[in-house]
Design a protein around this motif. Structure first.
Motif, PDB file in Angstrom:
ATOM      1  N   LYS A 164       0.832  -1.207   0.000  1.00 58.96           N
ATOM      2  CA  LYS A 164       0.000   0.000   0.000  1.00 58.96           C
ATOM      3  C   LYS A 164       0.869   1.260   0.000  1.00 58.96           C
ATOM      4  N   ARG A 165       1.902   1.273   0.846  1.00 62.92           N
ATOM      5  CA  ARG A 165       2.826   2.402   0.862  1.00 62.92           C
ATOM      6  C   ARG A 165       4.134   1.990   1.527  1.00 62.92           C
ATOM      7  N   ARG A 221      11.769   4.372  -5.534  1.00 65.11           N
ATOM      8  CA  ARG A 221      10.874   4.189  -6.677  1.00 65.11           C
ATOM      9  C   ARG A 221      11.414   3.121  -7.631  1.00 65.11           C
ATOM     10  N   ILE A 226       7.674   1.204  -7.235  1.00 60.82           N
ATOM     11  CA  ILE A 226       6.519   1.806  -6.573  1.00 60.82           C
ATOM     12  C   ILE A 226       6.463   3.290  -6.912  1.00 60.82           C
ATOM     13  N   LYS A 227       5.277   3.822  -7.120  1.00 58.05           N
ATOM     14  CA  LYS A 227       5.120   5.218  -7.508  1.00 58.05           C
ATOM     15  C   LYS A 227       5.401   6.150  -6.324  1.00 58.05           C
ATOM     16  N   ASP A 229       3.781   8.613  -5.189  1.00 59.56           N
ATOM     17  CA  ASP A 229       2.636   8.931  -4.333  1.00 59.56           C
ATOM     18  C   ASP A 229       2.447   7.909  -3.212  1.00 59.56           C
ATOM     19  N   ASN A 230       3.099   6.752  -3.344  1.00 58.02           N
ATOM     20  CA  ASN A 230       2.996   5.698  -2.330  1.00 58.02           C
ATOM     21  C   ASN A 230       4.255   5.598  -1.468  1.00 58.02           C
ATOM     22  N   GLU A 232       6.148   7.702   1.539  1.00 57.00           N
ATOM     23  CA  GLU A 232       5.993   8.776   2.514  1.00 57.00           C
ATOM     24  C   GLU A 232       7.244   8.890   3.382  1.00 57.00           C
ATOM     25  N   GLU A 246       3.721  -0.736   4.524  1.00 60.75           N
ATOM     26  CA  GLU A 246       2.316  -1.009   4.821  1.00 60.75           C
ATOM     27  C   GLU A 246       1.722  -1.816   3.674  1.00 60.75           C
ATOM     28  N   GLU A 248      -1.702  -4.181   1.938  1.00 56.19           N
ATOM     29  CA  GLU A 248      -3.089  -3.858   1.621  1.00 56.19           C
ATOM     30  C   GLU A 248      -4.057  -4.197   2.763  1.00 56.19           C
TER      31      GLU A 248
END
Length: 381
Positions: A164-165, A221, A226-227, A229-230, A232, A246, A248
Motif C-alpha cells: 500500500k505504501r 521508486r 513503486i510510484k 505517491d505511495n 511517505e 504497509e 493492503e
C-alpha cells in the motif's frame, strides 16, 4: 566464499565493509578495491587484504602505489573504475559518492556481477537503464542504505503481498525544528555535525538539507517499482525504525536496529543469510519511546524538489542530482551559504526542462549541462 570488489574502500562505508571482511575471512575474499586520493590508508588496506587489483583516481598516486607493490595491478583515472569491475568476482560493492558511481555499476552489471549498492545516485540518475540492465543480465541488486535495506527486509517477509505504501524514516538531521531564518545562519561545521550517523561530508550536507531523503525517495521508486505517491517520509529522531512497509490489509512491518551501517552491509554481502556482528544491542527499555513527525516541507524544500523531479521524469532527476552535487561542493568550499543550496535548486528546476536519457552518455550530458546552468545562476546572483 565470495570474491568481492569494493569501490570506495577508504570512505566510511568502505572501511566498515573491510571490518566485516576482516571478521569473516572464511566467507569473503577481497579481489579488488578503489580509492580517490587517500593512498596512505589504501596502502595499509593493500598490505592487510592483499587484493589483486586496485583503481586510484589520481594518476600520480597510482604510480606511487604501483612502484611499491610488484604483484598488484594498478589502474588509474575514472576509466580505471570501469576496468576494475570487469575483473572476475561474484559481487561488487559500490560505496562511491555521487554520479561517479553510475558507470562502474552499469559495467559491473553487464559483466554479470551482483551489486551491493550504497551509491544512491546510480538509481537517481540511471533508474530505468539500470533496472533494465539488471533484468537483462539476470543479476541481483542488494541495497545498503539503511532505509532501503529495511524496506527490502520487510518486503521479503511478505512475498506476493500487495504494498500500500512505503514509509521512509529520517532522523531530521542537525537542523530539525529550524525555521527558514535559522537556516540562513547555518555554518559549515554545524551542517557536517549529524546527530545520529557518522558519514562523509557530501552525504552529511544532503542530510542537513533533507535532499538525502529526496534522493532516497527516487531510489526507492526504482528499487521497489513503486510510484512516488505511495512513498511517505516520516521524521523519526531516534533512528531506531529504519523504514517500514504497509500492506493492503493495513498491516505495517518495520525493521528496527541500532544506527550501525555494518548491519545492512553484511546482509547485502551475505544474503539471504545473516552474519553475527559484535555491535550494540538494541535495548527498547532504555529507549523508552519512539516518536514520529511530519517533515517541514516549507523549510526543507529539497524534499519537494525531489518529489517534483521524480514526477517530471528521469531527465529532471539527473539534472537535480548534478546541480545538487555542484551546490554542495560550493558550500563545502565556502563559496555559497547553506540556504543557497535549496534556493538555487528551485530556480534551476522551475526554469529548465530536461529530456529523458536513452543511454549512459545521455545521462552524463544532462548532468554536465545542469552543473553549468547552476554555476551560471550562482554567478548572476
Amino acid at each position: 566464499m565470495k570474491d568481492l570488489i569494493l569501490l570506495g574502500s577508504t570512505g566510511s562505508i568502505g572501511r566498515q565493509t573491510l571490518d566485516i571482511i576482516r571478521n569473516n575471512p572464511d566467507k569473503f575474499n577481497l579481489v579488488g578495491m578503489s580509492c580517490n586520493s587517500n593512498i596512505e590508508l589504501l596502502r595499509e588496506q593493500i598490505e592487510e587484504f592483499k587484493p589483486k587489483v586496485v583503481a586510484i583516481a589520481e594518476e600520480n598516486s597510482a604510480r606511487i602505489i604501483k612502484s611499491e607493490f610488484d604483484n598488484l595491478d594498478v589502474l588509474s583515472t575514472s576509466r580505471g573504475l570501469c576496468e576494475l569491475v570487469k575483473y572476475p568476482a561474484d559481487i561488487v560493492l559500490n560505496a562511491l559518492m555521487g554520479i561517479s558511481g553510475l558507470k562502474p555499476t552499469y559495467e559491473a552489471i553487464i559483466s554479470g556481477k551482483d551489486i551491493a549498492l550504497a551509491n544512491k545516485e546510480t538509481l537517481v540518475t540511471g533508474g530505468q537503464i539500470i533496472v533494465d540492465a539488471i533484468k537483462e543480465n539476470r543479476v541481483n541488486l542488494f541495497p545498503i542504505d539503511s532505509e532501503h535495506s529495511a524496506i527490502f527486509q520487510c518486503l521479503k517477509s511478505s512475498l506476493n503481498s500487495k504494498v500500500k505504501r512505503i514509509i521512509l524514516t529520517a532522523s531530521g538531521g542537525p537542523f530539525r525544528g529550524y525555521s527558514l531564518e535559522d537556516l540562513k545562519k547555518v555554518k559549515l561545521d554545524e551542517a557536517l555535525n549529524h546527530p545520529k550517523w557518522k558519514m562523509g561530508k557530501k552525504i552529511s550536507i544532503d542530510s542537513a538539507t533533507m535532499m538525502n531523503k529526496g534522493l532516497e525517495v527516487i531510489e526507492a521508486r526504482w528499487l521497489f517499482d513503486i510510484k512516488e505517491d505511495n512513498i511517505e517520509v516520516h521524521i523519526h529522531p531516534e533512528s531506531i525504525i529504519h523504514s517500514a512497509v504497509e500492506f493492503e490489509d493495513n498491516s505495517i512491518i518495520a525493521q528496527m536496529g541500532t544506527p550501525d551501517m555494518r548491519i545492512p552491509i553484511s546482509l547485502a554481502l551475505n544474503y539471504p543469510d545473516r552474519l553475527k556482528l559484535e555491535s550494540e544491542k538494541l535495548d527498547l527499555f532504555e529507549i523508552g519511546k519512539l516518536s514520529f513527525e511530519r517533515p517541514n516541507r516549507q523549510v526543507f524544500r529539497c524534499l519537494d524538489i525531489a518529489y517534483n523531479a521524480l514526477k517530471e521524469g528521469s531527465g529532471a532527476t539527473i539534472a537535480m542530482n548534478g546541480a545538487n552535487e555542484e551546490l554542495v561542493n560550493l558550500f563545502l568550499n565556502k563559496k555559497i551559504q547553506f540556504i543557497d543550496i535549496q534556493e538555487n535548486l528551485e530556480i534551476l528546476m522551475e526554469r529548465e526542462s530536461f529530456e529523458s536519457p536513452k543511454s549512459i552518455d545521455d545521462i552524463m550530458m544532462i548532468d554536465k549541462e545542469a552543473r553549468a546552468i547552476v554555476r551560471e545562476i550562482i554567478g548572476k546572483n
